[in-house]
Design a protein around this motif. Structure first.
Motif, PDB file in Angstrom:
ATOM      1  N   ASP A 103      78.897  -0.109  19.878  1.00  0.00           N
ATOM      2  CA  ASP A 103      78.525   0.059  18.471  1.00  0.00           C
ATOM      3  C   ASP A 103      77.168   0.746  18.338  1.00  0.00           C
ATOM      4  O   ASP A 103      76.981   1.659  17.524  1.00  0.00           O
ATOM      5  CB  ASP A 103      78.474  -1.303  17.773  1.00  0.00           C
ATOM      6  CG  ASP A 103      79.850  -1.840  17.440  1.00  0.00           C
ATOM      7  OD1 ASP A 103      80.829  -1.102  17.656  1.00  0.00           O
ATOM      8  OD2 ASP A 103      79.948  -2.975  16.969  1.00  0.00           O
ATOM      9  N   GLN A 104      76.220   0.297  19.141  1.00  0.00           N
ATOM     10  CA  GLN A 104      74.882   0.882  19.088  1.00  0.00           C
ATOM     11  C   GLN A 104      74.904   2.344  19.521  1.00  0.00           C
ATOM     12  O   GLN A 104      74.220   3.197  18.936  1.00  0.00           O
ATOM     13  CB  GLN A 104      73.924   0.076  19.967  1.00  0.00           C
ATOM     14  CG  GLN A 104      73.668  -1.335  19.445  1.00  0.00           C
ATOM     15  CD  GLN A 104      73.123  -2.266  20.496  1.00  0.00           C
ATOM     16  OE1 GLN A 104      72.472  -1.833  21.452  1.00  0.00           O
ATOM     17  NE2 GLN A 104      73.387  -3.558  20.353  1.00  0.00           N
ATOM     18  N   LEU A 105      75.716   2.646  20.544  1.00  0.00           N
ATOM     19  CA  LEU A 105      75.848   4.030  21.003  1.00  0.00           C
ATOM     20  C   LEU A 105      76.420   4.918  19.905  1.00  0.00           C
ATOM     21  O   LEU A 105      75.924   6.035  19.675  1.00  0.00           O
ATOM     22  CB  LEU A 105      76.750   4.077  22.241  1.00  0.00           C
ATOM     23  CG  LEU A 105      77.098   5.466  22.788  1.00  0.00           C
ATOM     24  CD1 LEU A 105      75.842   6.168  23.288  1.00  0.00           C
ATOM     25  CD2 LEU A 105      78.139   5.358  23.894  1.00  0.00           C
ATOM     26  N   ILE A 106      77.459   4.427  19.214  1.00  0.00           N
ATOM     27  CA  ILE A 106      78.077   5.201  18.137  1.00  0.00           C
ATOM     28  C   ILE A 106      77.081   5.450  17.009  1.00  0.00           C
ATOM     29  O   ILE A 106      76.948   6.575  16.504  1.00  0.00           O
ATOM     30  CB  ILE A 106      79.329   4.476  17.588  1.00  0.00           C
ATOM     31  CG1 ILE A 106      80.382   4.293  18.687  1.00  0.00           C
ATOM     32  CG2 ILE A 106      79.916   5.250  16.411  1.00  0.00           C
ATOM     33  CD1 ILE A 106      80.879   5.553  19.314  1.00  0.00           C
ATOM     34  N   MET A 107      76.347   4.416  16.615  1.00  0.00           N
ATOM     35  CA  MET A 107      75.397   4.566  15.513  1.00  0.00           C
ATOM     36  C   MET A 107      74.243   5.495  15.880  1.00  0.00           C
ATOM     37  O   MET A 107      73.803   6.307  15.073  1.00  0.00           O
ATOM     38  CB  MET A 107      74.871   3.198  15.089  1.00  0.00           C
ATOM     39  CG  MET A 107      75.923   2.352  14.366  1.00  0.00           C
ATOM     40  SD  MET A 107      75.257   0.843  13.635  1.00  0.00           S
ATOM     41  CE  MET A 107      74.739  -0.054  15.084  1.00  0.00           C
ATOM     42  N   LYS A 108      73.762   5.389  17.113  1.00  0.00           N
ATOM     43  CA  LYS A 108      72.653   6.250  17.536  1.00  0.00           C
ATOM     44  C   LYS A 108      73.095   7.697  17.727  1.00  0.00           C
ATOM     45  O   LYS A 108      72.259   8.597  17.789  1.00  0.00           O
ATOM     46  CB  LYS A 108      72.043   5.708  18.819  1.00  0.00           C
ATOM     47  CG  LYS A 108      71.274   4.411  18.622  1.00  0.00           C
ATOM     48  CD  LYS A 108      70.774   3.842  19.939  1.00  0.00           C
ATOM     49  CE  LYS A 108      70.030   2.532  19.729  1.00  0.00           C
ATOM     50  NZ  LYS A 108      69.586   1.937  20.999  1.00  0.00           N
ATOM     51  N   SER A 109      74.392   7.899  17.801  1.00  0.00           N
ATOM     52  CA  SER A 109      74.917   9.259  17.940  1.00  0.00           C
ATOM     53  C   SER A 109      75.331   9.862  16.603  1.00  0.00           C
ATOM     54  O   SER A 109      75.710  11.028  16.544  1.00  0.00           O
ATOM     55  CB  SER A 109      76.140   9.261  18.876  1.00  0.00           C
ATOM     56  OG  SER A 109      75.825   8.703  20.129  1.00  0.00           O
ATOM     57  N   THR A 110      75.268   9.039  15.527  1.00  0.00           N
ATOM     58  CA  THR A 110      75.759   9.519  14.228  1.00  0.00           C
ATOM     59  C   THR A 110      74.806   9.177  13.083  1.00  0.00           C
ATOM     60  O   THR A 110      74.002   9.992  12.673  1.00  0.00           O
ATOM     61  CB  THR A 110      77.156   8.919  13.937  1.00  0.00           C
ATOM     62  OG1 THR A 110      77.086   7.480  14.050  1.00  0.00           O
ATOM     63  CG2 THR A 110      78.201   9.439  14.882  1.00  0.00           C
ATOM     64  N   VAL A 111      74.885   7.929  12.595  1.00  0.00           N
ATOM     65  CA  VAL A 111      74.197   7.577  11.347  1.00  0.00           C
ATOM     66  C   VAL A 111      72.684   7.491  11.493  1.00  0.00           C
ATOM     67  O   VAL A 111      71.949   7.700  10.523  1.00  0.00           O
ATOM     68  CB  VAL A 111      74.744   6.251  10.771  1.00  0.00           C
ATOM     69  CG1 VAL A 111      76.213   6.372  10.451  1.00  0.00           C
ATOM     70  CG2 VAL A 111      74.501   5.084  11.734  1.00  0.00           C
ATOM     71  N   GLN A 112      72.194   7.145  12.689  1.00  0.00           N
ATOM     72  CA  GLN A 112      70.747   7.120  12.906  1.00  0.00           C
ATOM     73  C   GLN A 112      70.331   8.530  13.331  1.00  0.00           C
ATOM     74  O   GLN A 112      70.186   8.839  14.515  1.00  0.00           O
ATOM     75  CB  GLN A 112      70.389   6.058  13.940  1.00  0.00           C
ATOM     76  CG  GLN A 112      70.655   4.645  13.403  1.00  0.00           C
ATOM     77  CD  GLN A 112      70.472   3.564  14.442  1.00  0.00           C
ATOM     78  OE1 GLN A 112      71.294   3.430  15.336  1.00  0.00           O
ATOM     79  NE2 GLN A 112      69.403   2.788  14.322  1.00  0.00           N
ATOM     80  N   SER A 153      70.003  10.507  16.894  1.00  0.00           N
ATOM     81  CA  SER A 153      71.194  11.260  17.291  1.00  0.00           C
ATOM     82  C   SER A 153      70.835  12.591  17.952  1.00  0.00           C
ATOM     83  O   SER A 153      71.592  13.101  18.783  1.00  0.00           O
ATOM     84  CB  SER A 153      72.100  11.501  16.086  1.00  0.00           C
ATOM     85  OG  SER A 153      71.542  12.449  15.196  1.00  0.00           O
ATOM     86  N   LYS A 154      69.682  13.159  17.603  1.00  0.00           N
ATOM     87  CA  LYS A 154      69.270  14.422  18.219  1.00  0.00           C
ATOM     88  C   LYS A 154      69.103  14.259  19.725  1.00  0.00           C
ATOM     89  O   LYS A 154      69.478  15.145  20.498  1.00  0.00           O
ATOM     90  CB  LYS A 154      67.964  14.906  17.590  1.00  0.00           C
ATOM     91  CG  LYS A 154      68.088  15.246  16.103  1.00  0.00           C
ATOM     92  CD  LYS A 154      66.738  15.579  15.489  1.00  0.00           C
ATOM     93  CE  LYS A 154      66.856  15.831  13.992  1.00  0.00           C
ATOM     94  NZ  LYS A 154      65.534  16.092  13.363  1.00  0.00           N
ATOM     95  N   ALA A 155      68.535  13.111  20.146  1.00  0.00           N
ATOM     96  CA  ALA A 155      68.373  12.845  21.573  1.00  0.00           C
ATOM     97  C   ALA A 155      69.688  12.410  22.204  1.00  0.00           C
ATOM     98  O   ALA A 155      70.028  12.821  23.318  1.00  0.00           O
ATOM     99  CB  ALA A 155      67.302  11.771  21.783  1.00  0.00           C
TER     100      ALA A 155
END
Length: 431
Positions: free
Chosen positions: A231-240, A244-246
């Motif tokens: 879940d954290q991976l998905i959010m850090k790759s999209t909504v955050q 997500s840039k990194a």
């Protein structure tokens, strides 16, 4: 006070018992699966010789003809990798644009990782299809990839049951209605029917399909154990969007590394398959299809290797989704009226028609690729990357927003206090 304390202790004891039973069940299932894998490898030839007799008897009893059934002709079009993944693309585009984009991305990302591992196992097992082994086995499609684990079986099981897991996680307080269990029972029956069609059509042995089922169970257990991390991976790759840039860069490194590992396994595999398999495959192609006389390989490791293009598909999805959430500045840009959702789904699926036209013209395209020193893996990689990058990355902002088909309410941006440890359930509660 004492009665409340006693009640709390009773609840805690019951929880501990359930937890212990759950652990024991998982240990038993894991032991059984590992035992099956070991015994299946030891007795593989013997098991398949018995199953070959069953296939031949069934085909004779049912007077099975590869060209005589319209169902089998349809089967021939949806079984090959290049076509089956366009069908899967229709599903993911519908889920992404019509239901829930974040939900769709979690399912898609984990699906591609699981499918990648299945391809690795294909190259390691190098197990033949029934019609490769016996010239008397009739089939409607001359598949040229290895058969174990059964790729199509894994794909269907994963999409249905991991979808169900994500849905239940997000809607954990919702009571499951009676029809929920009826749908599951019907799906189990459909899977048995699908497995029987693969067996009857000479595409997979039963033990190959069981290997796929057991691998799915193992992979499913791993994903459930890592659910919060995913879940954290998905959010850090999209909504955050700042993170997500990194994370897009991390995805790029990870996917390139995965393709390199797959290339190493392919290079280490034996490219020379049993000559009888090649003869039976050539006879199949002459009977129901056309044989490419200029092909460098006819069947075996190379064609399983081309499935690694699904990792480039994943890269296109990661890049495209990150771009959309960054451009839209709205976590729930996809939450609109059902009429707008249907319009987005219709437009997105219509554009996939271009992908179908390209696939049907593949022979001409790959011929030009070959003359330029390129190959089918690169063609499939470029094709799937562009489909998902353009679909996920450009349609929402440059098509749907201009048509007023998205939610542009900027109050639905990720709050600054959103923690790195929060999961998708917390995200959905934010709206």
């Amino acid at each position: 006070m004492d009665s409340n304390r006693a009640q709390n202790l009773e609840i805690e004891e019951e929880y501990q018992k359930r937890y212990q039973r759950s652990i024991l069940l998982k240990v038993f299932v894991l032991f059984f699966i590992l035992l099956f894998i070991i015994l299946e490898r030891i007795f593989d030839d013997y098991i398949q010789s018995i199953e070959l007799d069953w296939i031949l008897s069934l085909q004779k009893a049912l007077e099975f003809k590869a060209k005589g059934s319209s169902l089998m002709r349809i089967f021939a079009y949806v079984t090959p990798y290049k076509y089956s993944f366009i069908l899967i693309t229709h599903f993911y585009f519908t889920l992404f644009f019509g239901y829930d984009a974040i939900f769709a991305l979690k399912l898609l990302y984990m699906h591609m990782i699981g499918a990648y591992v299945v391809v690795i196992l294909e190259l390691l097992y190098q197990d033949p299809r029934p019609f490769w082994v016996d010239e008397n086995v009739v089939t409607s499609v001359c598949s040229n990839t290895f058969a174990e684990p059964a790729f199509s079986v894994f794909n269907i099981l994963f999409i249905v049951y991991y979808y169900d897991h994500i849905w239940r996680t997000v809607n954990e307080d919702m009571e499951r209605p009676w029809w929920y269990y009826v749908v599951h029972a019907l799906f189990a029956l459909l899977m048995i029917g699908f497995g029987f069609s693969l067996f009857l059509n000479g595409q997979n042995f039963i033990n190959q399909m069981l290997t796929s089922v057991f691998f799915f169970i193992l992979f499913y257990f791993v994903l459930r154990a890592l659910d919060e991390k995913i879940d954290q991976l998905i959010m850090k790759s999209t909504v955050q969007v700042e993170q997500s840039k990194a994370y897009v860069f991390y995805w790029l490194l990870g996917i390139l590394l995965a393709v390199v590992v797959g290339s190493i396994i392919y290079e280490a595999s034996d490219t020379f398959v049993d000559i009888s398999w090649i003869i039976n495959y050539v006879n199949c192609k002459k009977d129901i299809e056309s044989l490419d006389s200029e092909a460098q390989y006819l069947l075996g490791p190379w064609f399983s290797f081309t499935k690694f293009s699904l990792m480039i598909l994943l890269l296109g999805a990661v890049f495209g989704a990150a771009r959309t959430f960054r451009d839209m500045q709205n976590v729930f840009w996809y939450r609109t009226s059902w009429q707008k959702r249907l319009a987005r789904v219709a437009i997105a699926n219509a554009l996939i028609g271009i992908s179908w036209l390209i696939s049907w013209s593949e022979d001409n395209i790959t011929g030009k690729f070959s003359s330029a020193g390129l190959n089918e893996f690169l063609y499939l990689s470029i094709h799937f990357f562009l489909v998902y990058y353009i679909g996920f990355g450009y349609l929402p902002k440059y098509v749907f927003q201009k048509l007023n088909l998205v939610n542009t309410d900027l109050t639905y941006s990720v709050p600054p206090e959103f923690s790195d440890t929060d999961n998708l359930t917390k995200l959905y509660q934010f709206e």
